[in-house]
Design a protein around this motif. Structure first.
Motif, short mmCIF file in Angstrom:
data_model
loop_
_atom_site.label_atom_id
_atom_site.label_comp_id
_atom_site.label_asym_id
_atom_site.label_seq_id
_atom_site.Cartn_x
_atom_site.Cartn_y
_atom_site.Cartn_z
N SER A 1 -9.05 -1.36 -5.04
CA SER A 1 -8.72 -0.02 -4.56
C SER A 1 -7.32 0.35 -5.04
O SER A 1 -6.37 -0.43 -4.87
N SER A 2 -7.20 1.53 -5.65
CA SER A 2 -5.92 2.08 -6.05
C SER A 2 -5.84 3.53 -5.59
O SER A 2 -6.85 4.22 -5.53
N VAL A 3 -4.64 3.98 -5.28
CA VAL A 3 -4.42 5.38 -4.89
C VAL A 3 -3.30 5.92 -5.77
O VAL A 3 -2.17 5.44 -5.70
N ASN A 4 -3.63 6.89 -6.59
CA ASN A 4 -2.68 7.45 -7.54
C ASN A 4 -2.15 8.79 -7.04
O ASN A 4 -2.93 9.69 -6.72
N THR B 1 0.82 -1.20 0.00
CA THR B 1 0.00 0.00 0.00
C THR B 1 0.86 1.26 0.00
O THR B 1 1.96 1.27 0.55
N ALA C 1 -8.35 8.17 -6.57
CA ALA C 1 -8.34 6.94 -5.77
C ALA C 1 -9.50 6.06 -6.21
O ALA C 1 -10.48 5.87 -5.48
N LEU D 1 -0.53 4.02 1.27
CA LEU D 1 -1.20 4.78 2.32
C LEU D 1 -0.45 4.58 3.64
O LEU D 1 0.14 3.52 3.86
N LYS E 1 -11.73 10.06 -3.65
CA LYS E 1 -11.41 11.46 -3.40
C LYS E 1 -12.61 12.38 -3.53
O LYS E 1 -12.64 13.47 -2.96
N THR F 1 1.08 4.64 -9.08
CA THR F 1 -0.17 3.89 -9.02
C THR F 1 -0.01 2.62 -8.20
O THR F 1 1.04 1.99 -8.22
N THR G 1 -11.96 3.04 -6.99
CA THR G 1 -12.30 1.84 -6.24
C THR G 1 -13.55 1.22 -6.81
O THR G 1 -14.34 1.89 -7.49
N ILE H 1 -2.84 13.22 -3.80
CA ILE H 1 -3.58 12.16 -4.48
C ILE H 1 -4.32 12.73 -5.68
O ILE H 1 -5.16 13.63 -5.54
N ASP I 1 -14.66 7.27 -7.25
CA ASP I 1 -13.38 7.80 -6.79
C ASP I 1 -13.52 8.23 -5.34
O ASP I 1 -14.35 9.08 -5.00
#
Length: 390
Positions: free
Chosen positions: A258-261, A113, A125, A115, A217, A272, A127, A122, A215
């Motif tokens: 879930s991804s957080v860019n 992760t 994000a 995070l 965010k 990514t 999902t 960010i 998203d």
């Protein structure tokens, strides 16, 4: 040596013959094959038992509000509650929160992760979550988003965002209803309060949602606009599961991603945690008064795009409308930090009250998520309040 080998072979043959005979005697229940063993699900009944799936998400039993037994069956894509004994009063807290998450929860961080991450860093994000419901339980299906002023990996965070996909029975979120909001393309009832340990803002769907891609965010931005977080705070984890008050066996998360860019303001693209991130793309031509940078993240059939609008002129822009054209086959499903319409073709993104001004030399960002029938391609033909951008 030879006689020993012969003896071993004879013993092995005798054992196989005995097993075969036993299989016949038991009605053919034993079959001698060389097939590989099937993948086994993981059963968790420990109060705070966890396991990892897909090498990137943690699934937790997380029974904290009762001493009665709760068990979950963890699959390769999610989990199902298989035993949910006991019940608690519906005017209080639930009995548990079995869930799957990306990020850090009480020092247990999911593999790989990125995070905690500062919200301002960010770009998107994305999902996706799918739920399966049952009719004999009192519960909510909640997607939890945790925010804190520090990069916290343990204990309770400052603000909890709860997105209620569904709820059954005489239960309600923490605090009181304060109005409604349109977030990520859907309308929600909004509740705010404090549970004694942290602030809570809840977005309650007016009818059940069984699956959705969005998203994260978008909800963080709405929370910031309501004064319950700040852009320099950290996203510490995103979690999807159930809060049961009564029963709950059969409730399931059937899929989760879930991804957080990171690095949304950079023309070099971001970092990514899953999916494909492309470099920044500049669209349009003409006046040097504005410059547009698009940082996308794409996957099969979908994408997100973070758009930065820079004012390269000598005077402030007060109220902005950014026009652009989406490639054929792309459709916008949700947006954040701007009102975007229509969903395809020639599109206009309009500023909101809190980001309407772009000072000289400054910039504003917004983003959107969409579907695509083919490979991702960047939008083109950007204009700011009717003037072409470089």
């Amino acid at each position: 040596m030879k006689s020993l080998q012969q003896a071993l072979r004879s013993t092995r043959k005798a054992a196989i013959a005995a097993l075969a005979a036993l299989g016949v005697a038991a009605g053919g229940l034993i079959t001698l094959t060389s097939a590989p063993a099937a993948h086994a699900d993981t059963q968790i009944c420990d109060q705070y038992g966890t396991t990892t799936i897909q090498g990137r998400y943690v699934v937790q039993n997380n029974r904290w509000g009762t001493t009665a037994t709760q068990c979950i069956n963890v699959t390769s894509s999610g989990f199902q509650i298989t035993q949910a004994d006991g019940s608690v009063a519906t005017n209080g807290a639930p009995k548990s929160y079995p869930s799957i998450y990306n990020g850090c929860h009480y020092t247990n961080c999911s593999p790989g992760t990125n995070l905690p991450a500062q919200l301002s860093s960010i770009s998107s994000a994305p999902t996706s979550i799918s739920y399966s419901y049952v009719g004999n339980a009192v519960f909510d299906a909640a997607y939890d988003i945790w925010l804190d002023p520090t990069a916290k990996k343990d204990g309770v965070n400052k603000t909890e965002i709860m997105v209620w996909f569904n709820h059954v029975g005489s239960i309600q979120p923490v605090g009181s209803k304060v109005g409604s909001a349109n977030v990520a393309g859907r309308t929600w009832d909004v509740w705010t309060g404090n549970n004694g340990g942290n602030d809570v803002i809840s977005f309650v769907a007016p009818s059940a949602i069984s699956s959705w891609s969005f998203d994260v965010k978008a909800f963080a931005n709405e929370t910031i606009s309501r004064g319950l977080a700040q852009s320099n705070w950290y996203l510490t984890s995103v979690q999807a599961g159930f809060e049961p008050w009564q029963n709950g066996a059969g409730l399931a998360v059937t899929s989760f991603s879930s991804s957080v860019n990171l690095g949304g303001s950079s023309t070099d693209g971001g970092t990514t945690n899953g999916g494909t991130t492309s470099g920044g793309t500049t669209g349009g031509s003409g006046s040097s008064g504005c410059k547009v940078t698009v940082t996308p993240q794409s996957w099969s059939g979908g994408f997100t795009a973070n758009v930065t609008v820079a004012n390269t002129g000598s005077s402030a822009v007060n109220g902005w409308k950014l026009g652009f054209t989406l490639p054929s086959g792309q459709t916008i499903t949700s947006a954040w930090n701007a009102t975007v319409s229509p969903s395809s073709g020639s599109v206009t993104a309009t500023s909101l009250a809190y980001n309407a001004q772009i000072p000289a030399g400054g910039s504003q960002s917004f983003g959107f998520q969409g579907t695509t029938s083919g490979a991702y391609a960047a939008p083109t033909g950007f204009t700011l309040n009717g003037t072409a951008c470089s």
